[in-house]
Design a protein around this motif. Sequence first.
Motif, mmCIF file in Angstrom:
data_model
loop_
_atom_site.group_PDB
_atom_site.id
_atom_site.type_symbol
_atom_site.label_atom_id
_atom_site.label_comp_id
_atom_site.label_asym_id
_atom_site.label_seq_id
_atom_site.Cartn_x
_atom_site.Cartn_y
_atom_site.Cartn_z
ATOM 1 N N ILE A 103 0.863 -1.186 0.000
ATOM 2 C CA ILE A 103 0.000 0.000 0.000
ATOM 3 C C ILE A 103 0.893 1.227 0.000
ATOM 4 O O ILE A 103 1.790 1.354 0.842
ATOM 5 C CB ILE A 103 -0.921 0.020 1.234
ATOM 6 N N SER A 104 0.677 2.102 -0.965
ATOM 7 C CA SER A 104 1.457 3.335 -1.018
ATOM 8 C C SER A 104 0.502 4.511 -1.092
ATOM 9 O O SER A 104 -0.673 4.349 -1.392
ATOM 10 C CB SER A 104 2.404 3.330 -2.222
ATOM 11 N N LYS A 105 1.030 5.695 -0.777
ATOM 12 C CA LYS A 105 0.218 6.898 -0.925
ATOM 13 C C LYS A 105 1.031 7.925 -1.684
ATOM 14 O O LYS A 105 2.259 7.836 -1.734
ATOM 15 C CB LYS A 105 -0.249 7.436 0.423
ATOM 16 N N LEU A 106 0.331 8.873 -2.278
ATOM 17 C CA LEU A 106 1.032 9.885 -3.047
ATOM 18 C C LEU A 106 1.917 10.716 -2.133
ATOM 19 O O LEU A 106 1.588 10.940 -0.964
ATOM 20 C CB LEU A 106 0.027 10.797 -3.757
ATOM 21 N N ALA A 107 3.049 11.167 -2.671
ATOM 22 C CA ALA A 107 3.952 12.029 -1.911
ATOM 23 C C ALA A 107 3.275 13.368 -1.638
ATOM 24 O O ALA A 107 2.389 13.807 -2.374
ATOM 25 C CB ALA A 107 5.250 12.248 -2.688
ATOM 26 N N GLN A 108 3.686 14.000 -0.553
ATOM 27 C CA GLN A 108 3.135 15.309 -0.203
ATOM 28 C C GLN A 108 4.289 16.280 -0.008
ATOM 29 O O GLN A 108 5.375 15.885 0.364
ATOM 30 C CB GLN A 108 2.373 15.246 1.122
ATOM 31 N N GLY A 109 4.006 17.525 -0.243
ATOM 32 C CA GLY A 109 5.041 18.523 0.006
ATOM 33 C C GLY A 109 4.884 19.727 -0.894
ATOM 34 O O GLY A 109 3.774 20.142 -1.204
ATOM 35 N N ILE A 110 6.010 20.249 -1.332
ATOM 36 C CA ILE A 110 6.001 21.482 -2.114
ATOM 37 C C ILE A 110 5.484 21.190 -3.518
ATOM 38 O O ILE A 110 6.008 20.319 -4.200
ATOM 39 C CB ILE A 110 7.418 22.072 -2.192
ATOM 40 N N PRO A 111 4.437 21.889 -3.958
ATOM 41 C CA PRO A 111 3.939 21.651 -5.316
ATOM 42 C C PRO A 111 4.921 22.180 -6.357
ATOM 43 O O PRO A 111 5.699 23.097 -6.080
ATOM 44 C CB PRO A 111 2.625 22.442 -5.356
ATOM 45 N N VAL A 112 4.879 21.570 -7.541
ATOM 46 C CA VAL A 112 5.719 22.042 -8.635
ATOM 47 C C VAL A 112 5.374 23.505 -8.901
ATOM 48 O O VAL A 112 4.204 23.857 -9.019
ATOM 49 C CB VAL A 112 5.496 21.193 -9.903
ATOM 50 N N GLY A 113 6.368 24.356 -8.954
ATOM 51 C CA GLY A 113 6.140 25.782 -9.174
ATOM 52 C C GLY A 113 5.847 26.541 -7.885
ATOM 53 O O GLY A 113 5.643 27.757 -7.910
ATOM 54 N N GLY A 114 5.819 25.826 -6.768
ATOM 55 C CA GLY A 114 5.508 26.480 -5.491
ATOM 56 C C GLY A 114 6.724 27.196 -4.918
ATOM 57 O O GLY A 114 7.855 26.772 -5.115
ATOM 58 N N ILE A 116 8.543 28.679 -1.392
ATOM 59 C CA ILE A 116 8.559 28.394 0.043
ATOM 60 C C ILE A 116 7.764 29.424 0.837
ATOM 61 O O ILE A 116 6.974 29.079 1.709
ATOM 62 C CB ILE A 116 10.018 28.339 0.569
ATOM 63 N N GLU A 117 7.947 30.689 0.524
ATOM 64 C CA GLU A 117 7.312 31.743 1.325
ATOM 65 C C GLU A 117 5.785 31.708 1.265
ATOM 66 O O GLU A 117 5.113 32.260 2.129
ATOM 67 C CB GLU A 117 7.816 33.122 0.892
ATOM 68 N N ASN A 118 5.236 31.036 0.255
ATOM 69 C CA ASN A 118 3.778 30.983 0.101
ATOM 70 C C ASN A 118 3.137 29.727 0.694
ATOM 71 O O ASN A 118 1.934 29.552 0.585
ATOM 72 C CB ASN A 118 3.411 31.057 -1.385
ATOM 73 N N LEU A 119 3.935 28.852 1.284
ATOM 74 C CA LEU A 119 3.406 27.576 1.758
ATOM 75 C C LEU A 119 2.883 27.676 3.189
ATOM 76 O O LEU A 119 3.424 28.405 4.012
ATOM 77 C CB LEU A 119 4.492 26.500 1.704
ATOM 78 N N ASP A 120 1.844 26.892 3.469
ATOM 79 C CA ASP A 120 1.322 26.830 4.830
ATOM 80 C C ASP A 120 2.178 25.871 5.658
ATOM 81 O O ASP A 120 2.957 25.087 5.121
ATOM 82 C CB ASP A 120 -0.136 26.363 4.813
ATOM 83 N N ASP A 121 2.011 25.907 6.969
ATOM 84 C CA ASP A 121 2.814 25.081 7.873
ATOM 85 C C ASP A 121 2.670 23.597 7.579
ATOM 86 O O ASP A 121 3.644 22.857 7.582
ATOM 87 C CB ASP A 121 2.410 25.333 9.339
ATOM 88 N N GLY A 122 1.441 23.149 7.327
ATOM 89 C CA GLY A 122 1.210 21.730 7.072
ATOM 90 C C GLY A 122 1.981 21.232 5.869
ATOM 91 O O GLY A 122 2.562 20.139 5.892
ATOM 92 N N THR A 123 1.996 22.021 4.808
ATOM 93 C CA THR A 123 2.712 21.640 3.593
ATOM 94 C C THR A 123 4.212 21.608 3.843
ATOM 95 O O THR A 123 4.912 20.689 3.406
ATOM 96 C CB THR A 123 2.379 22.608 2.440
ATOM 97 N N LEU A 124 4.728 22.598 4.581
ATOM 98 C CA LEU A 124 6.157 22.632 4.907
ATOM 99 C C LEU A 124 6.555 21.432 5.760
ATOM 100 O O LEU A 124 7.581 20.788 5.507
ATOM 101 C CB LEU A 124 6.510 23.924 5.641
ATOM 102 N N ILE A 125 5.759 21.138 6.778
ATOM 103 C CA ILE A 125 6.054 20.004 7.656
ATOM 104 C C ILE A 125 6.090 18.721 6.826
ATOM 105 O O ILE A 125 7.007 17.905 6.951
ATOM 106 C CB ILE A 125 5.007 19.902 8.790
ATOM 107 N N SER A 126 5.102 18.563 5.964
ATOM 108 C CA SER A 126 5.023 17.385 5.113
ATOM 109 C C SER A 126 6.226 17.300 4.173
ATOM 110 O O SER A 126 6.790 16.231 3.960
ATOM 111 C CB SER A 126 3.726 17.430 4.314
#
Length: 135
Positions: A103-114, A116-126
């Motif tokens: 069982i695998s899940k999709l990776a999470q994190g910085i979106p392509v073209g994203g 850093i300064e525009n990311l929320d805490d949850g996305t950064l932590i991930s």
Amino acid sequence: NSNGCNDCENNNNKYYKICVVENIADQWSIENSSVFKGYYHILGGTISSSNNQKREDLLINSLVERVKKNNIEEVILALSQTVEGQTTAFYIQDSLKQTNVKISKLAQGIPVGGEIENLDDGTLISAFKNRQNFS
């Protein structure tokens, strides 16, 4: 394509993976990107405490049956990064315990073209948690 010849080279990968999505729109998004070749399984929603969506309403039992019947090797969970989506993912993982399927899940994190300064805490932590070797 009626003769099916173009599928020959995909046969090994195609028929042993199922990508689990919440709805048809999610399936279309993934199909349009051509990133995944294989079966899809549409749940019809997520497990939620608020909108009376019950586990029995989702097509989880039929997913388990498909995995057993078709010798599926990998189930890819392409579910929303919401509390409901992740609750559903854990429930599916639990439901598939006896099958020994990967069982695998999709990776999470910085979106392509994203940026850093525009990311929320949850996305950064991930993004930090799911970091990979730089190669």
